[in-house]
Scaffold this active site. Structure first.
Site, PDB file in Angstrom:
ATOM      1  N   LYS A  55       0.872  -1.188   0.000  1.00 44.18           N
ATOM      2  CA  LYS A  55       0.000   0.000   0.000  1.00 44.18           C
ATOM      3  C   LYS A  55       0.895   1.220   0.000  1.00 44.18           C
ATOM      4  O   LYS A  55       2.029   1.164   0.464  1.00 44.18           O
ATOM      5  CB  LYS A  55      -0.862   0.014   1.272  1.00 44.18           C
ATOM      6  CG  LYS A  55      -2.057   0.922   1.176  1.00 44.18           C
ATOM      7  CD  LYS A  55      -3.229   0.220   0.535  1.00 44.18           C
ATOM      8  CE  LYS A  55      -4.378   1.140   0.233  1.00 44.18           C
ATOM      9  NZ  LYS A  55      -5.562   0.360  -0.204  1.00 44.18           N
ATOM     10  N   GLY A  66      -5.487   2.445  -7.368  1.00 49.42           N
ATOM     11  CA  GLY A  66      -6.162   3.540  -6.677  1.00 49.42           C
ATOM     12  C   GLY A  66      -6.656   3.163  -5.292  1.00 49.42           C
ATOM     13  O   GLY A  66      -6.660   2.002  -4.906  1.00 49.42           O
ATOM     14  N   ASP A  67      -7.038   4.169  -4.551  1.00 52.22           N
ATOM     15  CA  ASP A  67      -7.731   4.033  -3.257  1.00 52.22           C
ATOM     16  C   ASP A  67      -8.361   5.410  -3.025  1.00 52.22           C
ATOM     17  O   ASP A  67      -8.578   6.152  -3.999  1.00 52.22           O
ATOM     18  CB  ASP A  67      -6.740   3.639  -2.140  1.00 52.22           C
ATOM     19  CG  ASP A  67      -7.441   3.194  -0.862  1.00 52.22           C
ATOM     20  OD1 ASP A  67      -7.917   2.050  -0.796  1.00 52.22           O
ATOM     21  OD2 ASP A  67      -7.539   4.000   0.098  1.00 52.22           O
ATOM     22  N   ASN A 115     -15.883   6.073  -5.406  1.00 48.98           N
ATOM     23  CA  ASN A 115     -15.870   4.945  -6.335  1.00 48.98           C
ATOM     24  C   ASN A 115     -16.623   3.715  -5.815  1.00 48.98           C
ATOM     25  O   ASN A 115     -17.487   3.158  -6.496  1.00 48.98           O
ATOM     26  CB  ASN A 115     -14.404   4.592  -6.653  1.00 48.98           C
ATOM     27  CG  ASN A 115     -14.294   3.334  -7.471  1.00 48.98           C
ATOM     28  OD1 ASN A 115     -14.088   2.251  -6.935  1.00 48.98           O
ATOM     29  ND2 ASN A 115     -14.484   3.450  -8.775  1.00 48.98           N
TER      30      ASN A 115
HETATM   31  P1  NDP Z   1     -13.005   7.680  -3.036  1.00 49.87           P
HETATM   32  O1  NDP Z   1     -11.937   8.663  -2.805  1.00 49.87           O
HETATM   33  O2  NDP Z   1     -13.562   7.478  -4.387  1.00 49.87           O
HETATM   34  O3  NDP Z   1     -14.243   7.988  -2.078  1.00 49.87           O
HETATM   35  C1  NDP Z   1     -14.092   8.056  -0.699  1.00 49.87           C
HETATM   36  C2  NDP Z   1     -15.429   8.376  -0.072  1.00 49.87           C
HETATM   37  O4  NDP Z   1     -15.328   8.241   1.347  1.00 49.87           O
HETATM   38  C3  NDP Z   1     -15.850   9.813  -0.324  1.00 49.87           C
HETATM   39  O5  NDP Z   1     -17.250   9.901  -0.307  1.00 49.87           O
HETATM   40  C4  NDP Z   1     -15.242  10.524   0.885  1.00 49.87           C
HETATM   41  O6  NDP Z   1     -15.872  11.759   1.218  1.00 49.87           O
HETATM   42  C5  NDP Z   1     -15.485   9.503   1.979  1.00 49.87           C
HETATM   43  N1  NDP Z   1     -14.469   9.666   3.027  1.00 49.87           N
HETATM   44  C6  NDP Z   1     -13.135   9.597   2.878  1.00 49.87           C
HETATM   45  N2  NDP Z   1     -12.518   9.851   4.032  1.00 49.87           N
HETATM   46  C7  NDP Z   1     -13.491  10.094   4.922  1.00 49.87           C
HETATM   47  C8  NDP Z   1     -13.501  10.415   6.289  1.00 49.87           C
HETATM   48  N3  NDP Z   1     -12.356  10.536   6.983  1.00 49.87           N
HETATM   49  N4  NDP Z   1     -14.705  10.577   6.909  1.00 49.87           N
HETATM   50  C9  NDP Z   1     -15.858  10.449   6.208  1.00 49.87           C
HETATM   51  N5  NDP Z   1     -15.912  10.170   4.895  1.00 49.87           N
HETATM   52  C10 NDP Z   1     -14.759   9.977   4.271  1.00 49.87           C
HETATM   53  O7  NDP Z   1     -12.430   6.306  -2.442  1.00 49.87           O
HETATM   54  P2  NDP Z   1     -12.941   4.820  -2.686  1.00 49.87           P
HETATM   55  O8  NDP Z   1     -14.410   4.783  -2.900  1.00 49.87           O
HETATM   56  O9  NDP Z   1     -12.035   4.192  -3.661  1.00 49.87           O
HETATM   57  O10 NDP Z   1     -12.592   4.149  -1.268  1.00 49.87           O
HETATM   58  C11 NDP Z   1     -13.559   4.022  -0.227  1.00 49.87           C
HETATM   59  C12 NDP Z   1     -13.129   2.930   0.735  1.00 49.87           C
HETATM   60  O11 NDP Z   1     -13.033   1.687   0.021  1.00 49.87           O
HETATM   61  C13 NDP Z   1     -11.752   3.119   1.378  1.00 49.87           C
HETATM   62  O12 NDP Z   1     -11.793   2.571   2.680  1.00 49.87           O
HETATM   63  C14 NDP Z   1     -10.839   2.280   0.507  1.00 49.87           C
HETATM   64  O13 NDP Z   1      -9.682   1.871   1.197  1.00 49.87           O
HETATM   65  C15 NDP Z   1     -11.750   1.107   0.218  1.00 49.87           C
HETATM   66  N6  NDP Z   1     -11.414   0.287  -0.939  1.00 49.87           N
HETATM   67  C16 NDP Z   1     -11.292   0.830  -2.182  1.00 49.87           C
HETATM   68  C17 NDP Z   1     -10.993   0.037  -3.269  1.00 49.87           C
HETATM   69  C18 NDP Z   1     -10.931   0.583  -4.641  1.00 49.87           C
HETATM   70  O14 NDP Z   1     -10.760  -0.227  -5.570  1.00 49.87           O
HETATM   71  N7  NDP Z   1     -11.074   1.866  -4.867  1.00 49.87           N
HETATM   72  C19 NDP Z   1     -10.753  -1.395  -3.104  1.00 49.87           C
HETATM   73  C20 NDP Z   1     -10.986  -1.899  -1.780  1.00 49.87           C
HETATM   74  C21 NDP Z   1     -11.288  -1.058  -0.751  1.00 49.87           C
HETATM   75  P3  NDP Z   1     -15.090  13.138   0.899  1.00 49.87           P
HETATM   76  O15 NDP Z   1     -15.199  13.307  -0.574  1.00 49.87           O
HETATM   77  O16 NDP Z   1     -15.811  14.176   1.682  1.00 49.87           O
HETATM   78  O17 NDP Z   1     -13.677  12.957   1.355  1.00 49.87           O
HETATM   79  O1  2IT Z   2      -7.843  -1.657  -0.757  1.00 46.01           O
HETATM   80  C1  2IT Z   2      -7.762  -2.171  -1.898  1.00 46.01           C
HETATM   81  O2  2IT Z   2      -7.872  -3.380  -2.067  1.00 46.01           O
HETATM   82  C2  2IT Z   2      -7.562  -1.271  -3.036  1.00 46.01           C
HETATM   83  N1  2IT Z   2      -7.522  -0.059  -2.852  1.00 46.01           N
HETATM   84  C3  2IT Z   2      -7.374  -1.833  -4.410  1.00 46.01           C
HETATM   85  C4  2IT Z   2      -5.962  -2.305  -4.620  1.00 46.01           C
HETATM   86  C5  2IT Z   2      -5.624  -2.728  -6.025  1.00 46.01           C
HETATM   87  O3  2IT Z   2      -4.430  -3.028  -6.239  1.00 46.01           O
HETATM   88  O4  2IT Z   2      -6.489  -2.777  -6.906  1.00 46.01           O
END
Ligand code: NDP
Ligand code: 2IT
Length: 443
Positions: free
Chosen positions: A124, A163-164, A238
């Site tokens: 990560k 991404g994350d 996302n």
């Molecule tokens: P994005 O940046 O697309 O979206 C994040 C969302 O969560 C936004 O709505 C954001 O609001 C909100 N958020 C972020 N930080 C906080 C906080 N401290 N308090 C409240 N709301 C918050 O990220 P993703 O959708 O990609 O990721 C969301 C979660 O999913 C994370 O935990 C990530 O680790 C996990 N994840 C993502 C994967 C991926 O493929 N993208 C894979 C597996 C897990 P705001 O815009 O106001 O910050």
């Molecule tokens: O938390 C996760 O699994 C991710 N943000 C996706 C990692 C990846 O390599 O696609």
């Protein structure tokens, strides 16, 4: 050594990393009996080794903002474990990013990637850079500066970031462009790429879809489905966006979304044109979820989290520790039967305890959100093949992987007629990594 002695040692070595310690404690509690029963694991000090990253890279990221002022951020890559394959895991750009946060995420990633059955180690990275309010040009300059150091540490057979939070298609594009320029190489060094330049179809959808597929499998064990269910989702990025789409496709109704400012409650459901509005709001205009409430005249709760809204299924899709014990109690009291975590570690340990005590269907992040990284693995396969699979093919593979992860959790987590998915995911994920580490000797 006893479990608490082991944890005390880990704590003393990782002061001021509470999220990392939280993630380690949860995994170690589950796998302790497995290690106790396997002298081979004990003798090889697998536990002691697995909590120590193979490598931690920290670097300065200087860049110039639109006003001509020099800005300095910190960049990181945690190369945690390469027993099963090249390091693999996302990059997070958010002001709350610290070494401890990325170590928790990298540690979780080891077991998650193992569960996918694809050949990926755990890693990560990210930065404390805040993309909010930055111009496109500023984001580009930051991504270029970040990659101008990261490039020496990654590669398609070494470490493959994705991404994350705060890192989506735009950021991956800028980073890929810089990597390609510096290395003079067009390779699958990142996943989540654009579909015209090596990206996989369904990767943007994969995490959200996967979390819903996982919930569907859990519901099936009770003879239930999404049809007619009310679903509460946090986040609006996302993962939340595509979880919403898949719930709608399966006949459920999503009534909430949120961002770090508050949540919206739409009892009629976020679907069709309303879902399109969210997609445009968040991905093109990069606005706040409050605007949904203004446009559609629904309730908006400033500073709130959606867990007090009555639902059948809850999908936390925002961030770590966003659902506490009081909120878990409220969900259970309101009749929620299933929680599937799109986010990483969104439920506090106290909340997890409440879900397990009440024997609801609780799918922890490392199992439920593994669809994202699994589809990244499928993107790597397609890059190696120099070929692209169709949308249907990728979605079918993703679906099969999620069904298989669910099966592994049931196999290792069954306790009478209850499935402890926390134990199931941790044990199933751990065994493969531990065996591979044994095979590789003391390295
Ligand atoms: P994005 O940046 O697309 O979206 C994040 C969302 O969560 C936004 O709505 C954001 O609001 C909100 N958020 C972020 N930080 C906080 C906080 N401290 N308090 C409240 N709301 C918050 O990220 P993703 O959708 O990609 O990721 C969301 C979660 O999913 C994370 O935990 C990530 O680790 C996990 N994840 C993502 C994967 C991926 O493929 N993208 C894979 C597996 C897990 P705001 O815009 O106001 O910050
Ligand atoms: O938390 C996760 O699994 C991710 N943000 C996706 C990692 C990846 O390599 O696609």
């Amino acid at each position: 050594m006893k479990l608490d002695e082991f944890m005390a040692k880990v704590k003393s070595k990782n002061l001021a990393q509470p999220e990392f310690l939280q993630a380690v404690e949860e995994v170690v509690e589950s796998i302790w009996p497995v290690v106790e029963e396997n002298p081979r694991f004990k003798e090889a000090k697998i536990l002691e080794r697995i909590v120590e990253p193979e490598r931690v890279i920290m670097f300065r990221v200087p860049w110039v903002d639109d006003q001509g002022e020099v800005q300095v951020n910190r960049g990181y890559r945690i190369e945690f474990n390469s027993a099963l394959g090249p390091y693999k895991g996302g990059l997070r750009f958010h002001p709350t990013v610290t070494l401890g946060i990325l170590k928790f995420l990298g540690f979780e990633q080891i077991f998650k990637n193992s569960l996918t059955t694809l050949p990926m180690g755990g890693g990560k990275g990210g930065s404390d850079f805040d993309p909010k309010g930055k111009s496109d040009n500023e984001v580009m300059r930051f991504c270029q500066a970040f990659m101008s150091e990261l490039f020496r540490h990654i590669g398609p057979n070494t470490d493959v970031p994705a991404g994350d939070i705060g890192v989506g298609g735009r950021e991956i594009g800028y980073m890929f462009g810089m990597y390609k320029k510096i290395k003079n190489e067009f390779t699958g060094v990142l996943t989540g790429k654009g579909r015209n330049w090596g990206g996989s179809l369904i990767r943007p959808e994969a995490t959200g879809y996967g979390a819903v597929f996982f919930a569907e499998e859990m519901l099936k064990t009770k003879g239930e489905s999404f049809q007619g269910k009310t679903v509460v989702i946090s986040g609006s990025g996302n993962v939340a966006q595509y979880a919403t789409e898949k719930v709608n496709q399966l006949g459920g109704k999503v009534v909430t979304l949120s961002d770090s400012s508050g949540y919206i409650y739409d009892p009629d459901g976020i679907k069709g044109e309303k879902w399109e509005f969210v997609m445009h709001l968040k991905n093109v205009r990069r606005g706040r979820i409050k605007e949904y409430a203004e446009k559609y005249h629904v309730k908006y709760v400033e500073g709130g989290r959606p867990w007090d809204i009555k639902c059948d299924v809850a999908l936390p899709c925002a961030t770590q520790n966003e659902l506490n014990d009081d909120e878990a109690n409220t969900l259970v009291k309101n009749g929620c039967i299933c929680v599937s975590e799109g986010a990483n570690m969104p439920s506090t340990p106290e909340a997890v305890k409440i879900f397990l005590e009440n024997k609801i269907l609780y799918g922890p992040g490392k199992a439920a959100n593994a669809g994202g990284v699994a589809t990244s693995g499928l993107e790597m396969s397609q890059n190696s093949l120099r070929f692209n699979w169709s949308r249907e093919e990728v979605e079918e593979k993703l679906h099969d992987i999620m069904i298989n992860i669910h099966k592994q959790c049931v196999k290792y987590g069954k306790e009478g007629d209850f499935v402890n998915y926390v134990k199931g995911a941790n044990v199933a994920g751990f065994i493969k990594v531990a065996e591979a580490m044994l095979d590789h000797g003391v390295v």
